[in-house]
Design a protein around this motif. Structure first.
Motif, short mmCIF file in Angstrom:
data_model
loop_
_atom_site.label_atom_id
_atom_site.label_comp_id
_atom_site.label_asym_id
_atom_site.label_seq_id
_atom_site.Cartn_x
_atom_site.Cartn_y
_atom_site.Cartn_z
N UNK A 56 1.72 1.99 14.56
CA UNK A 56 1.17 0.66 14.89
C UNK A 56 1.67 -0.45 13.99
N UNK A 57 1.75 -0.20 12.69
CA UNK A 57 2.06 -1.32 11.79
C UNK A 57 3.52 -1.37 11.35
N UNK B 282 -8.96 0.45 9.23
CA UNK B 282 -8.09 0.39 8.05
C UNK B 282 -6.65 0.04 8.38
N UNK B 283 -6.39 -0.20 9.65
CA UNK B 283 -4.98 -0.24 10.08
C UNK B 283 -4.17 -1.32 9.37
N UNK C 182 0.84 -1.19 0.00
CA UNK C 182 0.00 0.00 0.00
C UNK C 182 0.88 1.25 0.00
N UNK D 11 -9.83 1.66 14.53
CA UNK D 11 -9.26 2.05 13.23
C UNK D 11 -9.32 0.87 12.28
N UNK E 238 -4.48 -2.59 6.41
CA UNK E 238 -4.23 -2.36 4.99
C UNK E 238 -2.78 -1.93 4.78
N UNK F 287 0.08 7.94 12.97
CA UNK F 287 -0.48 7.04 13.99
C UNK F 287 -0.50 5.60 13.45
N UNK F 288 -1.02 5.44 12.23
CA UNK F 288 -1.08 4.10 11.64
C UNK F 288 0.33 3.51 11.49
N UNK G 67 -1.43 -0.49 -4.07
CA UNK G 67 -2.76 0.01 -3.71
C UNK G 67 -2.56 1.41 -3.14
N UNK H 224 -4.90 9.65 3.55
CA UNK H 224 -5.20 10.11 4.90
C UNK H 224 -4.45 11.39 5.21
N UNK I 101 -3.87 4.59 -0.64
CA UNK I 101 -4.67 4.88 0.54
C UNK I 101 -4.46 6.36 0.87
#
Lengths: 282, 282
Positions: A182-183, B207-208, A140, B205, B210, A178-179, A167, A171, A169
């Motif tokens: 987390x990932x 969408x996290x 993504x 959240x 993705x 923030x995302x 893909x 935001x 996305x």
């Protein structure tokens, strides 16, 4: 098709981006800007770039300037680039944090020629040798503050990333950060900390690594990652990373408390809950 | 060559061990003992075993009994087996903890026919379908309390593991459990806790995931592991796992403190220290 694309920072991300552009025939020429001559020479030798130039020359000779350097140096370098670009050029960055950069460019008169992106891919390696073909395929790419960039250049850049197999996305910069905490960012901190936990013990027990199997390798793989890249990411994304780190420590404490209290049922529950990650990763 | 080998628990480890024995032609027949008929049928269907029997029948008909079931059920099942075996048979276990089992068998009159082993390999999958060819090649197998087993059966079992391509390592049961806590058990806890950290956030959240890239996948892979296997491991190895977990939480707190105090230099140092893991893993 671009006449010339400049890659600022021909390492893992910049080098892989260049390989993809060349492979898809999306540019006639790739110009590289490197901090060191040895890095530029490597990038030339590996065929990642066709020519090395100073930042100023490179920018003046390119349609697209793609910035993929550590997020701290991105701030001053991007300022230099934005002061040089015209309304015929496009500037894109690929950094792992977005808020600080976007805030720093918010009032720049050329802000509309910049697209803030983050192709969500990486490995624990860095430098030109780390660049790989097809790096971004199936991943993504986040585009931030799309509304602040000229729609025509957003279209062009979206099209490039789509041709790379990504893909898209969308935001705002803070949600992205923030995302990403987390990932991506927390995974790196847990890996670094796990490596240090075990290396600490190794001082007493020199045979410890003889036993390390595949599970250990996979959880500490990211601990090989470059501090020049990661220190600035953690610092720029301090607030979000601290939030996740606090949550992670509190999750670890639940395991600790289960063990201390010999609470089998709750330990079972915690692991079953964690197993739900199967939904997400294959 | 064995006339018949019984595998108690034809899952990831037992099934892979059986495949290796068959592949190397080390036994004429493999008998499987499974807790459920569906698991025995799967093992038969996959060719992991030639025949399924009750534990008692299987033990009476085998030269070698290889036990690869969760470490809590290993204790009573091993007692049953040891009460049945004669001085012509060999019993081996493959469990991830060794102290509790070895202590439970310490005074058994047949202790000398038992070899305590731990082939250090695994994946996040379980059950007969998880068994793979060449699972153990290049890994280390720990043998504990070698001096309590008849030398002749230790020779036989060492030879089997060597033919499987394993390096051998010798230690007492408590040292094994301490080492296993560092190079295996803690990796599973950090993975479970990381999965729970992110799954918790996902409630808000959606969408996290993705955005989750390869780094995330590699650090949470182990979070798919089976609680039926891991709860008993953590409980049996409670003291060592708590030691490592406390050290790991304190390593994470160093990162936290660097971020809170914006201590770039120390953060750089912590990451450089972690990078030393490069020495160990390729």
């Amino acid at each position: 098709m671009f006449n010339a694309v400049t890659i600022v920072g021909v390492g893992l991300i910049g080098g892989s981006f260049s390989l993809a552009l060349k492979n898809l025939g999306l540019t006639k020429k790739v110009i590289g800007v490197s901090r060191t001559k040895s890095s530029a020479d490597k990038a030339l030798g590996l065929g990642l770039i066709d020519e090395a130039m100073s930042l100023e020359d490179a920018v003046r000779n390119s349609d697209l300037i793609y910035v993929a350097i550590p997020v701290d140096t991105t701030i001053p370098v991007m300022k230099q680039i934005m002061d040089l670009v015209t309304d015929k050029q496009i500037v894109v960055d690929a950094g792992s944090t977005k808020s600080v950069l976007c805030a720093s460019l918010k009032d720049h008169p050329m802000r509309h020629r910049f697209v803030a992106t983050h192709p969500m891919w990486g490995t624990e390696y860095s430098g030109p040798e780390a660049a790989v073909q097809d790096a971004f395929t199936g991943r993504t790419c986040v585009i931030c503050e799309k509304e602040k960039s000229d729609p025509v250049i957003v279209d062009i850049i979206e099209n490039v990333y789509r041709q790379l197999g990504m893909r898209l996305s969308y935001m705002d910069a803070d949600s992205h950060d923030m995302h990403a905490a987390y990932v991506s960012h927390i995974s790196h901190i847990t890996s670094f900390a796990l490596a240090n936990t075990v290396l600490e013990k190794e001082k007493e027990e020199d045979a410890i690594f003889e036993l390390a199997g595949g599970g250990f390798e996979s959880t500490v793989r990211l601990a090989k990652s470059n501090p020049a890249m990661w220190v600035p990411i953690f610092m720029q994304n301090k607030e979000h990373v601290l939030d996740v780190l606090n949550e992670h420590i509190s999750q670890l404490r639940k395991f600790k408390s289960c063990l201390e209290k010999e609470n089998f049922e709750y330990l079972q529950e915690l692991i079953e809950q964690a197993n739900k990650i199967r939904r997400i990763i294959k």
